[in-house]
Design a protein around this motif. Structure first.
Motif, PDB file in Angstrom:
ATOM      1  N   THR A 203       8.375   7.020   9.135  1.00  0.00           N
ATOM      2  CA  THR A 203       8.628   5.845   7.391  1.00  0.00           C
ATOM      3  C   THR A 203       7.318   7.072   6.691  1.00  0.00           C
ATOM      4  O   THR A 203       6.444   7.300   6.725  1.00  0.00           O
ATOM      5  CB  THR A 203       7.562   4.804   6.848  1.00  0.00           C
ATOM      6  OG1 THR A 203       8.547   4.178   7.778  1.00  0.00           O
ATOM      7  CG2 THR A 203       7.958   3.967   5.657  1.00  0.00           C
ATOM      8  N   ALA A 204       8.323   7.580   5.052  1.00  0.00           N
ATOM      9  CA  ALA A 204       7.323   8.530   4.186  1.00  0.00           C
ATOM     10  C   ALA A 204       7.066   7.480   3.019  1.00  0.00           C
ATOM     11  O   ALA A 204       8.037   7.652   2.439  1.00  0.00           O
ATOM     12  CB  ALA A 204       8.248   9.566   4.126  1.00  0.00           C
ATOM     13  N   ARG A 205       6.394   7.611   2.787  1.00  0.00           N
ATOM     14  CA  ARG A 205       5.769   7.367   1.027  1.00  0.00           C
ATOM     15  C   ARG A 205       4.626   8.069   0.313  1.00  0.00           C
ATOM     16  O   ARG A 205       4.444   8.747   0.963  1.00  0.00           O
ATOM     17  CB  ARG A 205       5.097   6.126   1.428  1.00  0.00           C
ATOM     18  CG  ARG A 205       3.998   5.388   2.525  1.00  0.00           C
ATOM     19  CD  ARG A 205       3.904   4.213   2.722  1.00  0.00           C
ATOM     20  NE  ARG A 205       2.861   3.494   3.420  1.00  0.00           N
ATOM     21  CZ  ARG A 205       1.582   3.807   2.985  1.00  0.00           C
ATOM     22  NH1 ARG A 205       1.083   3.755   2.091  1.00  0.00           N
ATOM     23  NH2 ARG A 205       0.590   3.389   3.677  1.00  0.00           N
ATOM     24  N   THR A 206       4.035   7.879  -0.967  1.00  0.00           N
ATOM     25  CA  THR A 206       2.810   8.554  -1.280  1.00  0.00           C
ATOM     26  C   THR A 206       2.222   7.401  -1.590  1.00  0.00           C
ATOM     27  O   THR A 206       2.379   6.013  -1.822  1.00  0.00           O
ATOM     28  CB  THR A 206       3.750   8.839  -2.531  1.00  0.00           C
ATOM     29  OG1 THR A 206       4.645   8.104  -3.500  1.00  0.00           O
ATOM     30  CG2 THR A 206       4.792  10.075  -2.066  1.00  0.00           C
ATOM     31  N   VAL A 207       1.108   8.035  -2.334  1.00  0.00           N
ATOM     32  CA  VAL A 207      -0.471   7.239  -2.483  1.00  0.00           C
ATOM     33  C   VAL A 207      -1.038   8.521  -3.498  1.00  0.00           C
ATOM     34  O   VAL A 207      -0.870   8.928  -3.783  1.00  0.00           O
ATOM     35  CB  VAL A 207      -1.189   6.442  -2.266  1.00  0.00           C
ATOM     36  CG1 VAL A 207      -0.806   5.325  -0.792  1.00  0.00           C
ATOM     37  CG2 VAL A 207      -2.008   7.882  -0.994  1.00  0.00           C
ATOM     38  N   ASP A 208      -1.915   7.971  -4.361  1.00  0.00           N
ATOM     39  CA  ASP A 208      -2.315   8.981  -5.518  1.00  0.00           C
ATOM     40  C   ASP A 208      -3.141   9.200  -4.387  1.00  0.00           C
ATOM     41  O   ASP A 208      -4.296  10.490  -4.657  1.00  0.00           O
ATOM     42  CB  ASP A 208      -3.369   8.396  -6.483  1.00  0.00           C
ATOM     43  CG  ASP A 208      -1.619   7.548  -7.800  1.00  0.00           C
ATOM     44  OD1 ASP A 208      -1.441   8.252  -7.922  1.00  0.00           O
ATOM     45  OD2 ASP A 208      -1.463   6.425  -7.821  1.00  0.00           O
ATOM     46  N   VAL A 209      -4.137   8.606  -3.814  1.00  0.00           N
ATOM     47  CA  VAL A 209      -5.675   8.891  -3.278  1.00  0.00           C
ATOM     48  C   VAL A 209      -5.444   9.021  -1.972  1.00  0.00           C
ATOM     49  O   VAL A 209      -5.493   7.758  -1.941  1.00  0.00           O
ATOM     50  CB  VAL A 209      -6.984   8.667  -3.470  1.00  0.00           C
ATOM     51  CG1 VAL A 209      -7.987   9.118  -3.065  1.00  0.00           C
ATOM     52  CG2 VAL A 209      -6.914   9.055  -5.088  1.00  0.00           C
ATOM     53  N   LEU A 210      -5.360   9.299  -0.835  1.00  0.00           N
ATOM     54  CA  LEU A 210      -5.979   8.913   1.043  1.00  0.00           C
ATOM     55  C   LEU A 210      -7.572   9.118   0.755  1.00  0.00           C
ATOM     56  O   LEU A 210      -7.890  10.648   1.630  1.00  0.00           O
ATOM     57  CB  LEU A 210      -4.780   9.077   1.415  1.00  0.00           C
ATOM     58  CG  LEU A 210      -4.343   9.069   3.317  1.00  0.00           C
ATOM     59  CD1 LEU A 210      -4.699   7.190   3.342  1.00  0.00           C
ATOM     60  CD2 LEU A 210      -3.486   9.612   3.853  1.00  0.00           C
ATOM     61  N   ILE A 211      -8.078   8.691   1.741  1.00  0.00           N
ATOM     62  CA  ILE A 211      -9.186   8.829   2.460  1.00  0.00           C
ATOM     63  C   ILE A 211      -9.149   8.428   3.657  1.00  0.00           C
ATOM     64  O   ILE A 211      -8.546   7.130   3.954  1.00  0.00           O
ATOM     65  CB  ILE A 211      -9.864   7.423   1.181  1.00  0.00           C
ATOM     66  CG1 ILE A 211     -10.565   7.496  -0.113  1.00  0.00           C
ATOM     67  CG2 ILE A 211     -11.852   7.147   1.933  1.00  0.00           C
ATOM     68  CD1 ILE A 211     -11.266   6.488  -0.404  1.00  0.00           C
ATOM     69  N   VAL A 212      -9.352   9.037   5.062  1.00  0.00           N
ATOM     70  CA  VAL A 212      -9.475   8.704   6.226  1.00  0.00           C
ATOM     71  C   VAL A 212     -10.748   8.698   6.308  1.00  0.00           C
ATOM     72  O   VAL A 212     -11.835   9.267   6.542  1.00  0.00           O
ATOM     73  CB  VAL A 212      -9.088  10.156   6.812  1.00  0.00           C
ATOM     74  CG1 VAL A 212      -9.024   9.958   7.698  1.00  0.00           C
ATOM     75  CG2 VAL A 212      -7.792  10.717   5.823  1.00  0.00           C
ATOM     76  N   GLY A 213     -11.065   7.441   6.477  1.00  0.00           N
ATOM     77  CA  GLY A 213     -12.321   6.895   7.321  1.00  0.00           C
ATOM     78  C   GLY A 213     -12.992   6.068   6.508  1.00  0.00           C
ATOM     79  O   GLY A 213     -13.080   6.059   4.971  1.00  0.00           O
ATOM     80  N   ALA A 214     -13.436   4.367   7.405  1.00  0.00           N
ATOM     81  CA  ALA A 214     -14.250   3.420   5.808  1.00  0.00           C
ATOM     82  C   ALA A 214     -15.531   2.922   7.018  1.00  0.00           C
ATOM     83  O   ALA A 214     -15.803   1.760   6.672  1.00  0.00           O
ATOM     84  CB  ALA A 214     -13.371   2.194   6.567  1.00  0.00           C
TER      85      ALA A 214
ATOM     86  N   GLN B 228       3.600   9.309   7.245  1.00  0.00           N
ATOM     87  CA  GLN B 228       3.614  10.515   6.444  1.00  0.00           C
ATOM     88  C   GLN B 228       3.487   9.755   5.194  1.00  0.00           C
ATOM     89  O   GLN B 228       4.342   9.574   4.568  1.00  0.00           O
ATOM     90  CB  GLN B 228       4.791  11.558   6.629  1.00  0.00           C
ATOM     91  CG  GLN B 228       4.678  11.645   8.178  1.00  0.00           C
ATOM     92  CD  GLN B 228       5.653  13.202   8.249  1.00  0.00           C
ATOM     93  OE1 GLN B 228       6.293  13.876   6.977  1.00  0.00           O
ATOM     94  NE2 GLN B 228       6.350  13.925   8.892  1.00  0.00           N
ATOM     95  N   ILE B 229       1.847  10.121   4.745  1.00  0.00           N
ATOM     96  CA  ILE B 229       1.636   9.639   3.616  1.00  0.00           C
ATOM     97  C   ILE B 229       1.433  10.719   3.033  1.00  0.00           C
ATOM     98  O   ILE B 229       0.534  11.552   3.947  1.00  0.00           O
ATOM     99  CB  ILE B 229       0.743   8.644   3.807  1.00  0.00           C
ATOM    100  CG1 ILE B 229       1.056   7.318   4.485  1.00  0.00           C
ATOM    101  CG2 ILE B 229      -0.148   8.339   2.628  1.00  0.00           C
ATOM    102  CD1 ILE B 229      -0.303   6.762   5.067  1.00  0.00           C
ATOM    103  N   THR B 230       1.989  11.208   1.833  1.00  0.00           N
ATOM    104  CA  THR B 230       1.572  11.785   0.328  1.00  0.00           C
ATOM    105  C   THR B 230       1.159  11.791  -0.045  1.00  0.00           C
ATOM    106  O   THR B 230       1.339  10.910  -1.002  1.00  0.00           O
ATOM    107  CB  THR B 230       3.072  13.249   0.207  1.00  0.00           C
ATOM    108  OG1 THR B 230       3.494  13.090   1.441  1.00  0.00           O
ATOM    109  CG2 THR B 230       2.573  13.868  -0.644  1.00  0.00           C
ATOM    110  N   ALA B 231      -0.173  12.105  -0.547  1.00  0.00           N
ATOM    111  CA  ALA B 231      -1.306  12.295  -2.335  1.00  0.00           C
ATOM    112  C   ALA B 231      -1.386  12.990  -2.462  1.00  0.00           C
ATOM    113  O   ALA B 231      -1.629  14.187  -2.078  1.00  0.00           O
ATOM    114  CB  ALA B 231      -2.731  11.544  -0.420  1.00  0.00           C
ATOM    115  N   ARG B 232      -1.840  13.292  -3.951  1.00  0.00           N
ATOM    116  CA  ARG B 232      -2.580  13.450  -4.897  1.00  0.00           C
ATOM    117  C   ARG B 232      -3.514  14.179  -4.576  1.00  0.00           C
ATOM    118  O   ARG B 232      -3.940  15.453  -4.734  1.00  0.00           O
ATOM    119  CB  ARG B 232      -2.597  12.954  -6.302  1.00  0.00           C
ATOM    120  CG  ARG B 232      -0.887  12.606  -6.602  1.00  0.00           C
ATOM    121  CD  ARG B 232      -1.043  11.933  -7.856  1.00  0.00           C
ATOM    122  NE  ARG B 232      -1.646  12.781  -9.080  1.00  0.00           N
ATOM    123  CZ  ARG B 232      -2.141  11.831 -10.405  1.00  0.00           C
ATOM    124  NH1 ARG B 232      -2.151  10.948 -10.424  1.00  0.00           N
ATOM    125  NH2 ARG B 232      -2.623  12.854 -11.119  1.00  0.00           N
ATOM    126  N   ALA B 233      -4.419  13.405  -3.926  1.00  0.00           N
ATOM    127  CA  ALA B 233      -5.610  14.130  -2.903  1.00  0.00           C
ATOM    128  C   ALA B 233      -6.519  13.114  -2.170  1.00  0.00           C
ATOM    129  O   ALA B 233      -5.204  12.137  -1.992  1.00  0.00           O
ATOM    130  CB  ALA B 233      -7.059  13.419  -3.734  1.00  0.00           C
TER     131      ALA B 233
END
Length: 412
Positions: free
Chosen positions: A7-18, A112-117
């Motif tokens: 599945t492909a989608r987009t977000v503005d910001v993807l943060i890896v780690g909580a 697959q998540i594409t982010a602006r940052a």
């Protein structure tokens, strides 16, 4: 294009780690209207290391109250979720499908998540016994601090009866505290370092300075640890538990797979004073940058990185990497470790450093191409167990086209 079943989608910001850095950044970004802010965490519960540290003192710096670790983790989590960040746990970011596209695997399959940052906030981990090259058998009873705290505080598992702790800094003292909670006697702390002040609550535990663990003994269950002292003497301490503390390394595998250059001293991503890596639109913050510092420091870095991410989303151009910062022994590392003279000063207007040696009086000196930029007397003794801070008022005097900057620790 993603493969079949992806599945492909987009977000503005993807943060890896909580952990603290990721949660604090997510809260700030979502509250500021950064758009779709998503935090991906491979553990089932967010919060990072604090969630299994049951001692107090968390939150004094940033929340202005003393909390134990799990409560501090819950506060950061609740703040991020209330602000509107989408928190996903139990998902693993496994790699990169493009400069700003990451592959995420979870219960619902592969995305697959594409982010602006992208903000990398994957934290740090302790080196286990194997990575420290300690020889001997492989008996039960060998722990790192994190494993011990989880066993005692989260899962209430039995640990042993007599423990030896390798290390003598704050992390080692936290291990002693967890062992006491489990009813385990700590027979000694062992460290290769010279003698340092010991906090009062731990002065009843013997500390063996200038001493190295050379072998683990026992089959099935640990029965003892062989030691070697700096003067050549050796001996065995009987114990059924050993805890290896400290020796943190940034959890940098994802950054490396994405082609993010690492700093040779910290072994974390090289970042400038805006927490920007050399890869456009990819930021990094928290203990990923250099191994472990206190949780509020990581949280503050997450908030600071969020400010730069907001500027980036608003159209701020991505700068070319500026001159690198390098340290000379006994200094171990500095973070941030690249400069951007026309950009912001680092967190709270200072750089963070660590040293391998103790000094009663010292000063930090910054030079570039043989030119003295700054000399900063330190207000208190230098110890390996606590960070040093270098003020950043000298940044405008640097040459952005010059060579690396060198930081040295010298006597008065």
């Amino acid at each position: 294009m993603p493969g079949p079943g992806v599945t492909a989608r987009t977000v503005d910001v993807l943060i890896v780690g909580a952990g603290p850095a990721g949660l604090a950044a997510g809260a700030r970004l979502a509250a500021a209207g950064a758009g779709t802010v998503e935090i991906a965490e491979r553990e089932r519960q967010p919060g990072g290391i604090p969630r299994h540290c049951f001692h107090g003192g968390f939150g004094l710096r940033d929340l202005h109250r003393s909390l134990h670790g799990p409560e501090y983790a819950r506060r950061l989590t609740d703040t991020a979720v209330r602000a509107g960040a989408a928190l996903r746990t139990g998902v693993t970011v496994t790699g990169w499908a493009g400069p700003r596209t990451l592959q995420v695997t979870g219960p619902d399959g592969v995305e697959q998540i594409t982010a602006r940052a992208v903000l990398l906030a994957t934290g740090a981990r302790e080196r286990p016994r194997a990575a420290r090259l300690v020889p001997g058998t492989r008996p039960a009873g060998v722990w790192t601090t994190g494993e011990l705290q989880q066993a005692v505080n989260l899962y209430h598992r039995p640990v042993g009866t007599r423990a030896l702790v390798v290390g003598a800094d704050t992390i080692a003292h936290n291990a002693v505290r967890a062992l006491r909670t489990a009813g385990v006697t700590t027979v000694a702390l062992v460290t290769e370092r010279d003698p340092l002040p010991v906090p009062a609550p731990f002065r009843t535990v013997p500390v063996l300075h200038r001493t190295t663990v050379t072998e683990l003994l026992g089959r099935g269950r640990l029965t003892g640890v062989r030691l070697r002292h700096a003067d050549g003497r050796s001996g065995v301490i009987a114990c059924d538990t050993v805890v290896f503390t400290g020796d943190w390394i940034p959890d940098h595998e994802l950054a490396r797979r994405g082609g993010v250059p690492l700093d040779p001293d910290t072994r974390g991503p090289a970042v400038d004073t805006g927490y920007r890596t050399a890869v456009p639109s990819v930021f990094a913050a928290g203990n990923l940058l250099r191994g472990v510092e206190r949780a509020p420091v990581a949280a503050e870095e997450g908030r600071e990185a969020a400010e730069r991410i907001l500027a980036h989303l608003a159209g701020e151009s991505w700068p070319a990497p500026g001159p690198a910062l390098r340290v000379e022994r006994p200094l171990l590392w500095v973070a941030p470790n690249r400069i951007h003279p026309d950009g912001p000063a680092p967190l709270l207007g200072r750089f963070v450093l660590r040293t391998a040696g103790a000094r009663a009086l010292a000063r930090l000196t910054v030079t570039q191409d043989g030119r003295l930029l700054h000399r900063d007397p330190l207000p208190r003794p230098v110890l390996p167990t606590r960070p040093l801070h270098l003020r950043a008022g000298w940044l405008p005097r640097t040459d952005p086209r010059g060579g690396p900057l060198t930081i040295t620790l010298t006597g008065p």
